[in-house]
Motif scaffolding. Structure first.
Motif, PDB file in Angstrom:
ATOM      1  N   LEU A 169       4.885  -3.523  13.302  1.00  0.00           N
ATOM      2  CA  LEU A 169       4.747  -3.104  12.011  1.00  0.00           C
ATOM      3  C   LEU A 169       6.137  -2.668  11.376  1.00  0.00           C
ATOM      4  O   LEU A 169       7.181  -2.198  12.109  1.00  0.00           O
ATOM      5  N   ILE A 170       6.190  -3.092  10.139  1.00  0.00           N
ATOM      6  CA  ILE A 170       7.471  -2.606   9.263  1.00  0.00           C
ATOM      7  C   ILE A 170       6.808  -1.870   8.305  1.00  0.00           C
ATOM      8  O   ILE A 170       6.116  -2.264   7.547  1.00  0.00           O
ATOM      9  N   PHE A 171       7.546  -0.655   8.261  1.00  0.00           N
ATOM     10  CA  PHE A 171       7.058   0.510   7.243  1.00  0.00           C
ATOM     11  C   PHE A 171       8.415   1.171   6.845  1.00  0.00           C
ATOM     12  O   PHE A 171       9.218   1.308   7.290  1.00  0.00           O
ATOM     13  N   SER A 172       8.270   1.567   5.480  1.00  0.00           N
ATOM     14  CA  SER A 172       9.163   2.434   4.686  1.00  0.00           C
ATOM     15  C   SER A 172       8.358   3.072   3.650  1.00  0.00           C
ATOM     16  O   SER A 172       7.857   2.528   2.833  1.00  0.00           O
ATOM     17  N   HIS A 173       8.644   4.185   3.486  1.00  0.00           N
ATOM     18  CA  HIS A 173       8.254   4.939   2.169  1.00  0.00           C
ATOM     19  C   HIS A 173       8.980   6.368   1.848  1.00  0.00           C
ATOM     20  O   HIS A 173       9.140   7.183   2.750  1.00  0.00           O
ATOM     21  N   PHE A 174       9.557   6.347   0.597  1.00  0.00           N
ATOM     22  CA  PHE A 174      10.486   7.297   0.006  1.00  0.00           C
ATOM     23  C   PHE A 174      10.376   7.620  -1.064  1.00  0.00           C
ATOM     24  O   PHE A 174      10.407   6.750  -1.769  1.00  0.00           O
ATOM     25  N   SER A 175       9.601   8.749  -1.250  1.00  0.00           N
ATOM     26  CA  SER A 175       9.232   9.259  -2.638  1.00  0.00           C
ATOM     27  C   SER A 175       9.072  10.623  -2.873  1.00  0.00           C
ATOM     28  O   SER A 175       8.619  11.444  -1.935  1.00  0.00           O
ATOM     29  N   GLU A 176       9.489  11.223  -4.097  1.00  0.00           N
ATOM     30  CA  GLU A 176       9.531  12.514  -4.328  1.00  0.00           C
ATOM     31  C   GLU A 176       8.054  13.029  -4.608  1.00  0.00           C
ATOM     32  O   GLU A 176       7.729  14.179  -4.845  1.00  0.00           O
ATOM     33  N   ASN A 177       7.183  11.908  -5.039  1.00  0.00           N
ATOM     34  CA  ASN A 177       5.847  12.265  -5.463  1.00  0.00           C
ATOM     35  C   ASN A 177       4.758  12.232  -4.493  1.00  0.00           C
ATOM     36  O   ASN A 177       3.651  12.528  -4.658  1.00  0.00           O
ATOM     37  N   ARG A 178       5.255  11.540  -3.247  1.00  0.00           N
ATOM     38  CA  ARG A 178       4.166  11.423  -2.328  1.00  0.00           C
ATOM     39  C   ARG A 178       4.614  11.786  -0.723  1.00  0.00           C
ATOM     40  O   ARG A 178       5.898  11.726  -0.838  1.00  0.00           O
ATOM     41  N   ASP A 179       3.841  12.177  -0.055  1.00  0.00           N
ATOM     42  CA  ASP A 179       4.362  12.622   1.403  1.00  0.00           C
ATOM     43  C   ASP A 179       4.402  11.685   2.493  1.00  0.00           C
ATOM     44  O   ASP A 179       3.307  11.126   2.792  1.00  0.00           O
ATOM     45  N   GLY A 180       5.539  11.121   2.611  1.00  0.00           N
ATOM     46  CA  GLY A 180       5.647   9.939   3.444  1.00  0.00           C
ATOM     47  C   GLY A 180       5.068  10.166   4.740  1.00  0.00           C
ATOM     48  O   GLY A 180       4.367   9.265   5.287  1.00  0.00           O
ATOM     49  N   VAL A 181       5.345  11.381   5.290  1.00  0.00           N
ATOM     50  CA  VAL A 181       4.940  11.649   6.715  1.00  0.00           C
ATOM     51  C   VAL A 181       3.565  11.550   6.552  1.00  0.00           C
ATOM     52  O   VAL A 181       2.733  10.844   7.617  1.00  0.00           O
ATOM     53  N   THR A 182       2.681  11.988   5.933  1.00  0.00           N
ATOM     54  CA  THR A 182       1.185  12.043   5.602  1.00  0.00           C
ATOM     55  C   THR A 182       0.779  10.575   5.352  1.00  0.00           C
ATOM     56  O   THR A 182      -0.267  10.155   6.078  1.00  0.00           O
ATOM     57  N   ALA A 187       0.882  -1.216  -0.092  1.00  0.00           N
ATOM     58  CA  ALA A 187      -0.277  -0.195  -0.109  1.00  0.00           C
ATOM     59  C   ALA A 187       0.835   1.158   0.036  1.00  0.00           C
ATOM     60  O   ALA A 187       1.893   1.326   0.893  1.00  0.00           O
ATOM     61  N   HIS A 188       0.576   2.254  -0.799  1.00  0.00           N
ATOM     62  CA  HIS A 188       1.542   3.397  -0.972  1.00  0.00           C
ATOM     63  C   HIS A 188       0.535   4.781  -1.289  1.00  0.00           C
ATOM     64  O   HIS A 188       1.092   5.578  -1.824  1.00  0.00           O
ATOM     65  N   ASN A 189      -0.786   4.545  -1.093  1.00  0.00           N
ATOM     66  CA  ASN A 189      -1.434   5.835  -0.919  1.00  0.00           C
ATOM     67  C   ASN A 189      -2.584   5.745   0.306  1.00  0.00           C
ATOM     68  O   ASN A 189      -2.687   4.693   0.869  1.00  0.00           O
ATOM     69  N   PRO A 190      -3.109   6.767   0.615  1.00  0.00           N
ATOM     70  CA  PRO A 190      -3.972   6.718   1.676  1.00  0.00           C
ATOM     71  C   PRO A 190      -5.099   5.853   1.618  1.00  0.00           C
ATOM     72  O   PRO A 190      -5.360   5.132   2.546  1.00  0.00           O
ATOM     73  N   LEU A 191      -5.770   5.839   0.368  1.00  0.00           N
ATOM     74  CA  LEU A 191      -6.708   4.948   0.252  1.00  0.00           C
ATOM     75  C   LEU A 191      -6.392   3.451   0.489  1.00  0.00           C
ATOM     76  O   LEU A 191      -7.031   2.597   1.185  1.00  0.00           O
ATOM     77  N   SER A 192      -5.349   3.184  -0.122  1.00  0.00           N
ATOM     78  CA  SER A 192      -4.487   1.632  -0.107  1.00  0.00           C
ATOM     79  C   SER A 192      -4.173   1.276   1.308  1.00  0.00           C
ATOM     80  O   SER A 192      -4.525   0.251   1.893  1.00  0.00           O
ATOM     81  N   LEU A 193      -3.581   2.368   2.340  1.00  0.00           N
ATOM     82  CA  LEU A 193      -3.469   2.172   3.620  1.00  0.00           C
ATOM     83  C   LEU A 193      -4.494   1.924   4.508  1.00  0.00           C
ATOM     84  O   LEU A 193      -4.259   0.754   5.279  1.00  0.00           O
ATOM     85  N   GLU A 194      -5.612   2.661   3.978  1.00  0.00           N
ATOM     86  CA  GLU A 194      -6.789   2.336   4.955  1.00  0.00           C
ATOM     87  C   GLU A 194      -7.229   1.065   4.550  1.00  0.00           C
ATOM     88  O   GLU A 194      -7.680   0.240   5.747  1.00  0.00           O
ATOM     89  N   GLN A 195      -7.353   0.459   3.539  1.00  0.00           N
ATOM     90  CA  GLN A 195      -7.676  -0.829   3.214  1.00  0.00           C
ATOM     91  C   GLN A 195      -6.822  -1.916   3.819  1.00  0.00           C
ATOM     92  O   GLN A 195      -7.252  -2.912   4.310  1.00  0.00           O
ATOM     93  N   ALA A 196      -5.680  -1.531   3.703  1.00  0.00           N
ATOM     94  CA  ALA A 196      -4.447  -2.590   4.206  1.00  0.00           C
ATOM     95  C   ALA A 196      -4.662  -2.970   5.559  1.00  0.00           C
ATOM     96  O   ALA A 196      -4.739  -4.110   5.980  1.00  0.00           O
ATOM     97  N   ALA A 197      -4.767  -1.680   6.453  1.00  0.00           N
ATOM     98  CA  ALA A 197      -4.936  -1.875   7.943  1.00  0.00           C
ATOM     99  C   ALA A 197      -6.261  -2.436   8.145  1.00  0.00           C
ATOM    100  O   ALA A 197      -6.266  -3.048   9.075  1.00  0.00           O
TER     101      ALA A 197
END
Length: 483
Positions: A360-373, A332-342
């Motif tokens: 929980l193991i989490f990682s997200h690094f992207s110039e196109n998405r806000d990882g903190v959000t 999951a790498h966008n808000p909708l996906s993360l909500e569904q995954a949770a």
């Protein structure tokens, strides 16, 4: 240069652009707001000419009998379900005999993007067709560059390779997933798909498709074609209105598909509610495909049941059992996906959520998405679903502790330094949950080992791996290495 698989991958990697374009594209559109964020030369530009240079006409592409799928969430799963239903029908009846599948991105190896009959094409096949495309479009003879004014970039090349492979291999049906758009997407060179579909829409890739959900819907529905039936899952009112308008503009019929209540309740492949939605859409696509391309053929109950039972889509709502420790993975790498995954993870835990610690193991690094959000979205979703992790491990995209990686991994290191983002993630999570044990591991392998230590000390653990397809792909290479 030797025509080897490894060298093909190196040449392919050379076609990556150094950075995303910043200059607005000059495009025709109904209103300025539709295209105000499209940057650079659209991926679709040049595709038809390159296919013709390879010797492939519009008819050759149309004869692949293509199912074309766009959307924000669920594109890959919908494509895989469609492939699975058609494959089971083909095994029973003889049509379609050979089915191609083009999706992106890949998790464990580049060849996942181009599949035939449920398996990635072989290294030998990839290499053979790669050089046929490369030498025709980018090189006239070894060591001499072609004089084309424009040459395909990385994703354009991969799509061209998929078309070329499927045509050469004489597939009788092909399922194509768009990259991230629709109207100007590289795959929209398809002129006469058998059927098209839109999966769930959400706010993603807004730099290219936004700024509003209605803009995104406009782009996605660009795959609609005159005379090719179009289907969509149920959408919010604004999106539904835009999609309906585009269907009328494209002179095609549009039907919205609800969840099929007849789907089995206890199949593992349908454990996530969103997969029931994707499966329902895929069923409609497969049925319509057969009605149009093989009159008299219909999906029977055995095609459907076997299609669901044999469905496979790695890294999406996937569960791996390692002794007393269970691993739950979803890229999951966008808000909708993360909500569904949770929600899926919480549902899988069931009554056992109090027996073993949640990691929980989490990682997200992207110039196109806000990882903190995204991280904060995931935290809220887990807390709301009563799946608060006792241990949180942030990591990077580096797969192995020794720094090595597979030759056919396609990841590029992000510009933002890993330690800085991991430190931010750690600080924010501690603010949200002071009781959690939060740590950082510099590699995915290190994060896996850290979670395994928790499981060993606590008599087992339930480990949720999410936040990026790159993370999930790396975890799969460690938990379930390819032979």
């Amino acid at each position: 240069m030797k025509r080897s698989y490894e060298n093909a991958l190196r040449l392919l990697d050379s076609r990556r652009r150094k950075a995303r374009p910043k200059v607005p594209a000059l495009l025709d559109a109904p209103t300025p707001s539709i295209n105000q964020n499209v940057r650079g030369v659209p991926s679709l530009v040049g595709m038809r000419e390159w296919l013709q240079a390879l010797g492939h006409s519009d008819s050759d592409v149309n004869n692949l009998n293509i199912v074309h799928v766009a959307g924000t969430k669920g594109k890959g799963s919908t494509c895989a379900f469609t492939r699975s239903f058609l494959r089971e029908h083909g095994l029973r009846t003889g049509f379609p005999k050979k089915i191609g599948l083009y999706t992106s991105p890949d998790l464990q190896c580049i060849r996942e993007r181009i599949q035939i009959d449920g398996s990635p094409i072989t290294e030998e096949l990839f290499t053979r067709y790669f050089y046929e495309v490369w030498e025709r479009l980018l090189q006239t003879e070894p060591g001499k560059a072609a004089e084309n004014t424009r040459q395909p970039r990385y994703l354009q090349f991969l799509a061209l390779l998929a078309f070329h492979t499927f045509i050469r291999e004489n597939v009788e049906a092909a399922v194509f997933e768009t990259h991230h758009g629709g109207e100007y997407d590289v795959t929209n060179v398809i002129q006469k798909p058998v059927v098209t579909a839109i999966t769930s829409l959400g706010m993603d890739h807004i730099d290219q498709l936004g700024p509003t959900i209605e803009n995104i819907a406009w782009h996605k529905a660009g795959i609609f074609k005159p005379g090719s039936p179009a289907f969509s899952v149920l959408q919010d009112d604004g999106c539904a209105e835009v999609i309906s308008s585009r269907a009328a503009e494209k002179k095609t019929s549009l039907s919205f598909v609800p969840v099929d209540d007849s789907l089995p309740a206890d199949e593992k492949a349908l454990s996530a509610p969103v997969q029931r939605l994707n499966c329902s859409l895929a069923l409609q696509l497969a049925r319509t495909f057969l009605q149009l391309k093989a009159p008299g053929h219909t999906l029977d109950t055995s095609d459907i049941s076997r299609g669901i039972k044999n469905f496979s889509w790695i890294g999406r709502f996937e569960i791996i059992d390692h002794g007393k420790t269970q691993w739950f993975l979803d890229g999951a790498h966008n808000p909708l996906s993360l909500e569904q995954a949770a929600a899926w993870f919480s549902n899988c835990l069931g009554v056992s959520r109090t027996e073993k610690p949640i990691v929980l193991i989490f990682s997200h690094f992207s110039e196109n998405r806000d990882g903190v959000t995204l991280m904060e979205c995931l935290a809220r979703a887990l807390f709301a679903n009563n799946a608060k992790p006792a241990y949180v491990i942030f990591t990077t995209y580096q797969e192995r502790q020794d720094g090595t990686t597979r030759i056919d991994k396609t990841l590029k290191t992000p510009e933002t330094p890993y330690p800085d983002l991991c430190a931010i993630y750690t600080s924010l999570w501690k603010e949200m949950d002071a009781e959690a044990t939060v740590s950082v591991e510099p590699s995915i392998e290190g994060a896996i080992k850290a979670a395994e230590r928790v499981g060993s000390e606590k008599g087992g653990a339930q480990v949720f791996v999410t936040g990026s397809l790159h993370l999930v792909g790396g975890a799969l290479n460690i938990l379930r290495p390819q032979v």
